[in-house]
Write an enzyme that holds these catalytic residues in place. Structure first.
Site, PDB file in Angstrom:
ATOM      1  N   ASP A 235       1.711  10.589  47.003  1.00 40.39           N
ATOM      2  CA  ASP A 235       2.572   9.694  47.758  1.00 40.39           C
ATOM      3  C   ASP A 235       3.138   8.592  46.847  1.00 40.39           C
ATOM      4  OD1 ASP A 235       3.832   8.539  49.909  1.00 40.39           O
ATOM      5  OD2 ASP A 235       2.037   7.681  50.812  1.00 40.39           O
TER       6      ASP A 235
ATOM      7  N   CYS B 253      10.468   4.596  64.491  1.00 41.57           N
ATOM      8  CA  CYS B 253       9.072   5.087  64.426  1.00 41.57           C
ATOM      9  C   CYS B 253       8.089   3.914  64.288  1.00 41.57           C
ATOM     10  CB  CYS B 253       8.941   6.046  63.254  1.00 41.57           C
ATOM     11  SG  CYS B 253       7.241   6.571  62.945  1.00 41.57           S
TER      12      CYS B 253
ATOM     13  N   CYS C 173       5.147  26.517  65.243  1.00 40.60           N
ATOM     14  CA  CYS C 173       5.369  25.609  66.383  1.00 40.60           C
ATOM     15  C   CYS C 173       5.816  26.389  67.624  1.00 40.60           C
ATOM     16  CB  CYS C 173       6.428  24.561  66.049  1.00 40.60           C
ATOM     17  SG  CYS C 173       5.796  23.171  65.097  1.00 40.60           S
TER      18      CYS C 173
ATOM     19  N   CYS D  10       0.846   4.994  63.477  1.00 40.20           N
ATOM     20  CA  CYS D  10       0.831   5.643  64.790  1.00 40.20           C
ATOM     21  C   CYS D  10       0.464   7.106  64.589  1.00 40.20           C
ATOM     22  CB  CYS D  10       2.206   5.513  65.432  1.00 40.20           C
ATOM     23  SG  CYS D  10       2.434   6.508  66.925  1.00 40.20           S
TER      24      CYS D  10
HETATM   25  C1  B12 Z   1       8.884   7.806  53.871  1.00 44.69           C
HETATM   26  C2  B12 Z   1       7.589   8.320  54.436  1.00 44.69           C
HETATM   27  C3  B12 Z   1       7.288   7.983  55.755  1.00 44.69           C
HETATM   28  C4  B12 Z   1       8.320   7.382  56.702  1.00 44.69           C
HETATM   29  C5  B12 Z   1       9.274   8.502  57.187  1.00 44.69           C
HETATM   30  C6  B12 Z   1       8.491   9.732  57.719  1.00 44.69           C
HETATM   31  C7  B12 Z   1       9.325  10.984  57.902  1.00 44.69           C
HETATM   32  N1  B12 Z   1       8.896  11.816  58.833  1.00 44.69           N
HETATM   33  O1  B12 Z   1      10.292  11.212  57.204  1.00 44.69           O
HETATM   34  C8  B12 Z   1       7.413   6.754  57.798  1.00 44.69           C
HETATM   35  C9  B12 Z   1       7.077   5.307  57.423  1.00 44.69           C
HETATM   36  C10 B12 Z   1       7.970   6.763  59.218  1.00 44.69           C
HETATM   37  C11 B12 Z   1       6.151   7.605  57.627  1.00 44.69           C
HETATM   38  C12 B12 Z   1       5.221   7.810  58.632  1.00 44.69           C
HETATM   39  C13 B12 Z   1       4.073   8.582  58.494  1.00 44.69           C
HETATM   40  N2  B12 Z   1       3.598   9.103  57.363  1.00 44.69           N
HETATM   41 CO1  B12 Z   1       4.612   9.146  55.705  1.00 44.69          CO
HETATM   42  N3  B12 Z   1       5.494   9.415  54.114  1.00 44.69           N
HETATM   43  C14 B12 Z   1       6.715   9.125  53.654  1.00 44.69           C
HETATM   44  C15 B12 Z   1       6.990   9.701  52.262  1.00 44.69           C
HETATM   45  C16 B12 Z   1       6.773   8.583  51.217  1.00 44.69           C
HETATM   46  C17 B12 Z   1       8.375  10.328  52.104  1.00 44.69           C
HETATM   47  C18 B12 Z   1       8.805  11.209  53.290  1.00 44.69           C
HETATM   48  C19 B12 Z   1      10.280  11.449  53.315  1.00 44.69           C
HETATM   49  O2  B12 Z   1      10.895  11.579  52.271  1.00 44.69           O
HETATM   50  N4  B12 Z   1      10.868  11.506  54.505  1.00 44.69           N
HETATM   51  C20 B12 Z   1      12.262  11.856  54.661  1.00 44.69           C
HETATM   52  C21 B12 Z   1      12.329  13.282  55.231  1.00 44.69           C
HETATM   53  C22 B12 Z   1      13.791  13.679  55.456  1.00 44.69           C
HETATM   54  O3  B12 Z   1      11.785  14.124  54.220  1.00 44.69           O
HETATM   55  P1  B12 Z   1      10.455  14.976  54.395  1.00 44.69           P
HETATM   56  O4  B12 Z   1       9.466  14.266  55.234  1.00 44.69           O
HETATM   57  O5  B12 Z   1      10.023  15.440  53.049  1.00 44.69           O
HETATM   58  O6  B12 Z   1      11.013  16.171  55.272  1.00 44.69           O
HETATM   59  C23 B12 Z   1      11.552  17.344  54.697  1.00 44.69           C
HETATM   60  C24 B12 Z   1      11.422  18.510  55.636  1.00 44.69           C
HETATM   61  O7  B12 Z   1      11.101  18.071  56.937  1.00 44.69           O
HETATM   62  C25 B12 Z   1      12.787  19.191  55.581  1.00 44.69           C
HETATM   63  N5  B12 Z   1      12.901  20.184  56.601  1.00 44.69           N
HETATM   64  C26 B12 Z   1      12.070  21.257  56.542  1.00 44.69           C
HETATM   65  N6  B12 Z   1      12.353  22.075  57.511  1.00 44.69           N
HETATM   66  C27 B12 Z   1      13.359  21.538  58.243  1.00 44.69           C
HETATM   67  C28 B12 Z   1      13.980  22.045  59.388  1.00 44.69           C
HETATM   68  C29 B12 Z   1      15.024  21.302  59.967  1.00 44.69           C
HETATM   69  C30 B12 Z   1      15.655  21.829  61.196  1.00 44.69           C
HETATM   70  C31 B12 Z   1      15.396  20.064  59.404  1.00 44.69           C
HETATM   71  C32 B12 Z   1      16.470  19.294  60.005  1.00 44.69           C
HETATM   72  C33 B12 Z   1      14.711  19.568  58.247  1.00 44.69           C
HETATM   73  C34 B12 Z   1      13.716  20.326  57.681  1.00 44.69           C
HETATM   74  O8  B12 Z   1      13.685  18.125  55.356  1.00 44.69           O
HETATM   75  C35 B12 Z   1      13.052  17.173  54.494  1.00 44.69           C
HETATM   76  C36 B12 Z   1      13.357  17.400  53.028  1.00 44.69           C
HETATM   77  O9  B12 Z   1      14.615  17.074  52.652  1.00 44.69           O
HETATM   78  C37 B12 Z   1       5.878  10.811  52.162  1.00 44.69           C
HETATM   79  C38 B12 Z   1       5.336  11.089  50.757  1.00 44.69           C
HETATM   80  C39 B12 Z   1       6.320  11.897  49.943  1.00 44.69           C
HETATM   81  N7  B12 Z   1       6.605  11.439  48.763  1.00 44.69           N
HETATM   82  O10 B12 Z   1       6.815  12.938  50.392  1.00 44.69           O
HETATM   83  C40 B12 Z   1       4.771  10.280  53.112  1.00 44.69           C
HETATM   84  C41 B12 Z   1       4.013  11.311  53.965  1.00 44.69           C
HETATM   85  C42 B12 Z   1       5.035  12.258  54.534  1.00 44.69           C
HETATM   86  N8  B12 Z   1       3.442  10.489  55.081  1.00 44.69           N
HETATM   87  C43 B12 Z   1       2.305  10.877  55.468  1.00 44.69           C
HETATM   88  C44 B12 Z   1       1.622  10.324  56.579  1.00 44.69           C
HETATM   89  C45 B12 Z   1       0.138  10.614  56.694  1.00 44.69           C
HETATM   90  C46 B12 Z   1       2.307   9.555  57.527  1.00 44.69           C
HETATM   91  C47 B12 Z   1       1.832   9.137  58.927  1.00 44.69           C
HETATM   92  C48 B12 Z   1       0.951  10.174  59.621  1.00 44.69           C
HETATM   93  C49 B12 Z   1       1.070   7.781  58.829  1.00 44.69           C
HETATM   94  C50 B12 Z   1       0.717   7.185  60.189  1.00 44.69           C
HETATM   95  N9  B12 Z   1      -0.282   7.713  60.889  1.00 44.69           N
HETATM   96  O11 B12 Z   1       1.291   6.213  60.610  1.00 44.69           O
HETATM   97  C51 B12 Z   1       3.184   8.917  59.648  1.00 44.69           C
HETATM   98  C52 B12 Z   1       3.676  10.206  60.319  1.00 44.69           C
HETATM   99  C53 B12 Z   1       4.955  10.023  61.089  1.00 44.69           C
HETATM  100  C54 B12 Z   1       5.749  11.326  61.140  1.00 44.69           C
HETATM  101  N10 B12 Z   1       5.802  11.969  62.281  1.00 44.69           N
HETATM  102  O12 B12 Z   1       6.278  11.719  60.084  1.00 44.69           O
HETATM  103  C55 B12 Z   1       1.796  12.092  54.690  1.00 44.69           C
HETATM  104  C56 B12 Z   1       2.013  13.332  55.589  1.00 44.69           C
HETATM  105  C57 B12 Z   1       0.941  14.394  55.519  1.00 44.69           C
HETATM  106  C58 B12 Z   1       1.333  15.568  56.395  1.00 44.69           C
HETATM  107  N11 B12 Z   1       0.354  16.197  57.024  1.00 44.69           N
HETATM  108  O13 B12 Z   1       2.493  15.918  56.499  1.00 44.69           O
HETATM  109  C59 B12 Z   1       2.733  12.030  53.399  1.00 44.69           C
HETATM  110  C60 B12 Z   1       3.059  13.408  52.812  1.00 44.69           C
HETATM  111  C61 B12 Z   1       1.964  11.177  52.357  1.00 44.69           C
HETATM  112  C62 B12 Z   1       0.830  11.945  51.683  1.00 44.69           C
HETATM  113  N12 B12 Z   1       0.889  12.118  50.376  1.00 44.69           N
HETATM  114  O14 B12 Z   1      -0.107  12.405  52.286  1.00 44.69           O
HETATM  115  N13 B12 Z   1       6.085   8.166  56.427  1.00 44.69           N
HETATM  116  S1  SF4 Z   2       3.173  19.307  69.006  1.00 44.53           S
HETATM  117 FE1  SF4 Z   2       5.020  19.360  67.727  1.00 44.53          FE
HETATM  118  S2  SF4 Z   2       4.277  19.837  65.675  1.00 44.53           S
HETATM  119 FE2  SF4 Z   2       2.618  20.414  67.107  1.00 44.53          FE
HETATM  120  S3  SF4 Z   2       2.971  22.583  67.596  1.00 44.53           S
HETATM  121 FE3  SF4 Z   2       4.020  21.380  69.168  1.00 44.53          FE
HETATM  122  S4  SF4 Z   2       6.122  21.199  68.363  1.00 44.53           S
HETATM  123 FE4  SF4 Z   2       4.831  21.802  66.637  1.00 44.53          FE
HETATM  124  S1  SF4 Z   3       4.310   8.325  64.427  1.00 44.69           S
HETATM  125 FE1  SF4 Z   3       4.426   7.595  66.572  1.00 44.69          FE
HETATM  126  S2  SF4 Z   3       6.416   6.554  66.744  1.00 44.69           S
HETATM  127 FE2  SF4 Z   3       6.459   7.784  64.830  1.00 44.69          FE
HETATM  128  S3  SF4 Z   3       7.358   9.751  65.442  1.00 44.69           S
HETATM  129 FE3  SF4 Z   3       5.138  10.002  65.671  1.00 44.69          FE
HETATM  130  S4  SF4 Z   3       4.712   9.432  67.825  1.00 44.69           S
HETATM  131 FE4  SF4 Z   3       6.759   8.676  67.329  1.00 44.69          FE
END
Ligand code: B12
Ligand code: SF4
Ligand code: SF4
Length: 316
Positions: free
Chosen positions: A131, A211, A185, A238
């Protein structure tokens, strides 16, 4: 040194899963720019700044051939926040209850890398991240076969669930890679429906600016007033969209001392948190993931949660 040797050593070091993805510009990575353009990163400017490097791990390490991804289960024996009705009880995200995973998992990854260097017949280039780097960890985890990216955007391992930390070693070794994980899913939409702030705007698309995790951890300054009520008693992160996920219904628990809840956060009430002195809070935040908000950010969140608890009690 083969891919199987590395995976066996990862298991030995306590990682719950390990897989290997090719160091390539996987198609899912292209979505990142679109996500930024839609404003879904909120004020996390570092994501914009590193967008070019996030498009492909070879931007980070030009000689990269393989990405070794590990998963570490941090689930512990405590009820889900959705099972607790008391509005005066502080909700803190599960991942933050124990020691800071950046330090703990980072040290274990460095041990794995040291072992690889000692075993390898030739020198090689490598970078370790937990991360901490400009890497889309979820995409590489999916391509390493660790788990699929769920509609809640989290990586879900078919046996462990999604309570996992991801970490990776990007390296120049041409290792045998795993098959990508398959989406399981199906037609489920429980996470989209359960999100208190409707932050999951479409399957796999999260608007961070709504979020609770972003609002309580990453957002500096004031949290927008229209979102206060939906925060409920969440004071740090959360877990709702993971708690409702059927793949976490019987998630295995970790006995690792590093992730066991610290007394300061375990079953803690909002009032107890609010009454802690700065010194007491600083002590509890030491070497904890929660130090990211500092005591000041935590107090901001607790104040909103206390106001929500008062409103909830008046309604009873
Ligand atoms: C920024 C960030 C956040 C942000 C944005 C989260 C998000 N969902 O994007 C915030 C602050 C909200 C956040 C929250 C959390 N985070 Co965070 N976060 C990160 C971080 C630093 C970058 C993620 C990122 O770039 N997001 C932007 C999106 C666009 O990119 P992405 O998540 O990689 O998603 C890719 C795929 O989803 C893809 N994609 C794949 N298939 C498909 C299909 C379709 C249809 C589409 C449209 C896209 C798509 O598109 C994206 C790539 O371009 C990573 C670490 C890292 N360097 O990756 C940790 C990370 C994702 N977080 C983590 C955690 C634990 C959390 C939380 C659970 C913490 C908490 N309990 O509060 C929550 C979970 C919320 C959630 N539902 O995601 C873990 C997740 C572990 C896991 N099991 O996935 C990570 C990997 C850190 C780690 N090293 O463990 N986080
Ligand atoms: S709760 Fe969301 S992530 Fe989990 S199986 Fe259902 S659609 Fe997939
Ligand atoms: S972490 Fe909480 S607020 Fe963020 S997407 Fe999941 S349920 Fe919604």
């Amino acid at each position: 040194m083969t891919a199987s040797d590395i995976k066996a050593q990862a298991k030995q070091l306590g990682f719950n899963a390990c897989g290997i993805a090719p160091a390539a510009a996987h198609p899912e990575l292209a979505f990142f720019r679109e996500w930024l353009d839609r404003g879904y990163a909120g004020e996390m400017a570092y994501l914009n700044r590193s967008a070019d490097r996030r498009a492909d791990v070879r931007q980070v390490l030009p000689t990269a051939r393989s990405v070794i991804v590990t998963a570490t289960n941090y689930n512990t024996d405590r009820p889900y926040s959705t099972e607790i009705a008391d509005p005066t009880r502080a909700r803190i995200a599960r991942y933050a209850w124990g020691d800071d995973y950046h330090d703990v998992v980072g040290a274990r990854m460095n041990t794995l890398l040291d072992w690889m260097r000692a075993r390898s017949a030739e020198p090689f280039d490598a970078r370790v991240y937990v991360d901490t780097g400009p890497v889309q960890e979820r995409v590489y985890a999916q391509h390493a076969g660790i788990g699929w990216i769920g509609k809640n955007t989290c990586v879900i391992h078919p046996e462990i669930g999604s309570w996992i930390f991801l970490a990776e070693i990007i390296c120049s070794l041409p290792l045998d890679v795993d098959a990508p994980a398959l989406d399981r899913c199906g037609t489920c939409t429980l996470c989209l429906e359960a999100c208190p702030t409707q932050a999951i705007v479409a399957p796999c698309v999260l608007d961070s600016s709504r979020c609770i995790s972003y609002l309580t951890i990453e957002k500096r300054g004031e949290i927008p007033a229209p979102l206060h009520e939906a925060l409920g008693s969440h004071v740090y992160g959360c877990d709702v969209c993971q708690e409702v996920c059927p793949w976490n219904a019987v998630a295995p628990r970790s006995q690792d001392p590093a992730w066991q809840p610290r007394a300061a956060w375990d079953h803690v009430s909002l009032l107890t948190l609010a009454r802690r002195t700065d010194d007491e809070l600083a002590g509890a935040l030491c070497e904890s993931s929660m130090r990211r908000t500092k005591a000041q950010g935590l107090r901001r969140n607790v104040a909103i949660a206390l106001a929500n608890a008062e409103t909830a009690e008046r309604r009873l």
